[in-house]
Design a protein around this motif. Structure first.
Motif, short mmCIF file in Angstrom:
data_model
loop_
_atom_site.label_atom_id
_atom_site.label_comp_id
_atom_site.label_asym_id
_atom_site.label_seq_id
_atom_site.Cartn_x
_atom_site.Cartn_y
_atom_site.Cartn_z
N ASN A 14 63.83 35.67 37.03
CA ASN A 14 64.71 35.72 38.21
C ASN A 14 65.32 34.36 38.54
O ASN A 14 66.00 34.22 39.56
N GLY A 15 65.07 33.35 37.70
CA GLY A 15 65.66 32.03 37.91
C GLY A 15 64.78 31.08 38.70
O GLY A 15 65.16 29.91 38.87
N PRO A 28 61.26 14.35 48.62
CA PRO A 28 62.20 14.73 49.68
C PRO A 28 63.32 15.64 49.19
O PRO A 28 64.04 16.21 50.02
N ARG A 29 63.45 15.80 47.88
CA ARG A 29 64.47 16.72 47.36
C ARG A 29 63.99 18.17 47.36
O ARG A 29 64.74 19.08 46.99
N MET A 30 62.76 18.39 47.79
CA MET A 30 62.22 19.74 47.91
C MET A 30 62.33 20.19 49.36
O MET A 30 61.85 19.52 50.27
N SER A 31 62.98 21.33 49.57
CA SER A 31 63.21 21.85 50.91
C SER A 31 62.34 23.06 51.18
O SER A 31 62.09 23.87 50.29
N SER A 32 61.90 23.19 52.45
CA SER A 32 61.17 24.39 52.88
C SER A 32 62.08 25.40 53.56
O SER A 32 61.61 26.45 53.99
N ASP A 33 63.34 25.09 53.66
CA ASP A 33 64.33 25.94 54.32
C ASP A 33 64.97 26.85 53.28
O ASP A 33 65.72 26.39 52.41
N VAL A 34 64.68 28.15 53.35
CA VAL A 34 65.18 29.08 52.32
C VAL A 34 66.70 29.22 52.35
O VAL A 34 67.28 29.76 51.41
N ALA A 64 62.89 25.11 47.90
CA ALA A 64 64.22 25.05 47.29
C ALA A 64 64.50 23.63 46.83
O ALA A 64 64.22 22.66 47.56
N ALA A 65 65.06 23.48 45.64
CA ALA A 65 65.46 22.17 45.13
C ALA A 65 66.80 21.80 45.74
O ALA A 65 67.79 22.53 45.61
N LEU A 66 66.86 20.64 46.41
CA LEU A 66 68.11 20.19 47.02
C LEU A 66 69.00 19.48 46.03
O LEU A 66 70.20 19.29 46.29
N ASP A 67 68.45 19.08 44.91
CA ASP A 67 69.19 18.38 43.87
C ASP A 67 68.55 18.75 42.54
O ASP A 67 67.48 19.35 42.50
N ASP A 68 69.22 18.42 41.44
CA ASP A 68 68.58 18.60 40.14
C ASP A 68 67.34 17.71 40.08
O ASP A 68 67.40 16.52 40.41
N ILE A 69 66.21 18.28 39.66
CA ILE A 69 64.95 17.54 39.61
C ILE A 69 64.42 17.57 38.19
O ILE A 69 64.21 18.64 37.61
N GLN A 88 64.76 28.28 43.39
CA GLN A 88 63.49 28.56 44.07
C GLN A 88 62.36 27.94 43.25
O GLN A 88 62.32 28.08 42.03
N VAL A 89 61.43 27.26 43.93
CA VAL A 89 60.30 26.62 43.28
C VAL A 89 59.01 27.15 43.91
O VAL A 89 58.89 27.19 45.13
N ILE A 90 58.08 27.58 43.06
CA ILE A 90 56.80 28.13 43.50
C ILE A 90 55.71 27.18 43.05
O ILE A 90 55.57 26.91 41.85
N LEU A 91 54.96 26.65 43.99
CA LEU A 91 53.90 25.69 43.70
C LEU A 91 52.56 26.41 43.72
O LEU A 91 52.11 26.87 44.78
#
Length: 435
Positions: free
Chosen positions: A36-37, A54-60, A293-298, A310-313
């Motif tokens: 699903n990406g 800080p490039r990781m966001s909790s805001d969907v 959510a990734a705010l930038d390429d990581i 979307q990133v799942i930890l």
């Protein structure tokens, strides 16, 4: 049809009782792209890095293409789903009345009440030889505590229990059915109305509880808006007991599977501190953070996570990473003994409370509740044993814990009376605080 991915197998209920072999398989690819990406991160170093990035966001709302199961963002989300600076402001407003530096004694001051609640619950086992640790102890204990802390009438618990269960279904990364979505929407509306009335009651007649303090706060950050009060109250009410239910239940299950540690717990009043830290590593109440959510390429672990992904930890996998922990699949409370291993801080060694700016708000209270609960269960139940192993598990893969935990025992040891009051309460024991 292609075989399901390792992460899809983890989400499958058939693997809920023991997902750890699948976590070991998952760690072979530290950052794995799903069909699903989304990107699943499973190793300690990479999870720890992203928790502080800080490039990781909790805001969907920052997801470019929300996957099935990602909840819609509320008009006024709790600080758990916000980024700085608004996250920091709302968290400070809540923390002003819960912990240091402004209210350093609130959690410590609850110790007598916590012990009294635990004592009464275990006293209620008298005349029985079997209890459900979930229904008879691990749920009513933290629910009573959070109700008293927030200023929620305990008799209202049956009402909000239904709403909370509906809300927790929305945490499942798998897509909710239309019926579940409708149930969640209705529960949210009813809970919102209930909390609105409760907030107004505390505004008119404030008490010493946390909700009254937030309603009347005139600190340097200003007051929360009505919507922010609602979202914060909902977050604290739910998070204030659900994860602790799992931690206590997972803890009792683990102790019954390790009778040598259970016996040590009866003899050693210092063990609960280390024991709970190991439980947070070995059998944590929260297994993964499903929506970042990734705010930038990581760039991480030879993988590029594109902006908007979307990133799942997978916290539970990271805490059992053999690159981080010695013999990670062995339950060993002594690994958190600073005198033995020279560790700087216990909470640096596991991901049981997350990390970074979203480190668990209620960690000090959850630690305290679990230390007291497990010590007293160990000391007062005579010859406790499991009725079924594994027990039935809750369907939610995020907040993983037994749905029920039937335990048989031969009798109840009387609680020790205190010297000052003569009331039957557990003996004094040391407690550890969180950050």
């Amino acid at each position: 049809m292609a075989d399901p991915s390792v992460f899809a197998q983890i989400l499958d209920y058939s693997n809920r009782a023991n997902p750890y072999p699948l976590y070991a398989e998952l760690r072979k690819t530290p950052v794995a792209r799903q069909e699903n990406g989304s990107y699943v991160v499973s190793t300690y170093r990479e999870i720890e890095e992203l928790l502080h990035d800080p490039r990781m966001s909790s805001d969907v709302r920052n997801l470019a293409h929300p996957a099935a199961g990602v909840p819609s963002q509320e008009s006024s989300p709790s600080f758990l789903r916000l980024d700085p600076p608004e996250h920091d402001r709302l968290r400070r407003l809540a923390m002003r009345h819960f912990g240091p530096p402004h209210t350093p004694g609130r959690v410590d001051g609850m110790v007598p009440d916590l012990r009294g609640i635990v004592t009464r619950l275990i006293d209620g086992f008298a005349g029985r030889n079997e209890v459900d640790v979930v229904d008879d102890f691990a749920y009513p204990f933290p629910v009573t505590v959070i109700c008293e802390l927030l200023g929620v009438p305990r008799e209202d618990e049956p009402r909000f229990h239904v709403w909370v269960e509906a809300g927790l279904e929305a945490l499942d990364p798998k897509a909710a059915s239309p019926e579940q979505q409708q149930k969640h929407a209705q529960a949210s509306a009813e809970m919102g109305q209930y909390l609105t009335e409760l907030i107004e009651s505390h505004r008119r007649s404030p008490g010493s509880d946390l909700l009254s303090a937030m309603v009347t706060d005139d600190g340097p950050d200003g007051r929360m808006s009505q919507e922010q009060l609602l979202s914060t109250a909902f977050l604290l009410l739910v998070a204030g007991h659900e994860t602790t239910v799992n931690l206590i239940t997972n803890g009792m299950l683990t102790l019954l599977r390790h009778p040598d540690v259970l016996e040590r717990l009866r003899r050693d009043p210092d063990l609960p501190i280390r024991l709970v830290e190991e439980l947070l590593r070995y059998e944590p109440p929260v297994h993964f953070v499903p929506w970042r959510a990734a705010l930038d390429d990581i760039e991480i672990a030879d993988t590029t996570i594109p902006a908007g992904s979307q990133v799942i930890l997978v916290l539970a996998s990271g805490s059992r990473d053999p690159e981080h922990a010695r013999e990670p699949d062995r339950f060993d409370p002594d690994r958190f003994d600073p005198d033995r291993f020279g560790l700087a801080r216990d909470d640096d060694q596991h991901l049981g409370f997350g990390g970074g700016i979203h480190y668990c708000f209620g960690a000090p209270l959850a630690r305290l509740e679990t230390q007291i609960a497990l010590r007293e269960l160990a000391c007062r139940l005579e010859h406790p044993r499991l009725v079924a192993d594994p027990p039935p598990y809750r369907p939610n893969p995020v907040l993983r814990g037994p749905l029920h935990l039937p335990v048989r025992f031969d009798g109840i040891v009387p609680a020790q009376p205190t010297a000052t009051t003569g009331r039957h309460e557990p003996e004094e024991q040391p407690v550890a605080q969180g950050t």
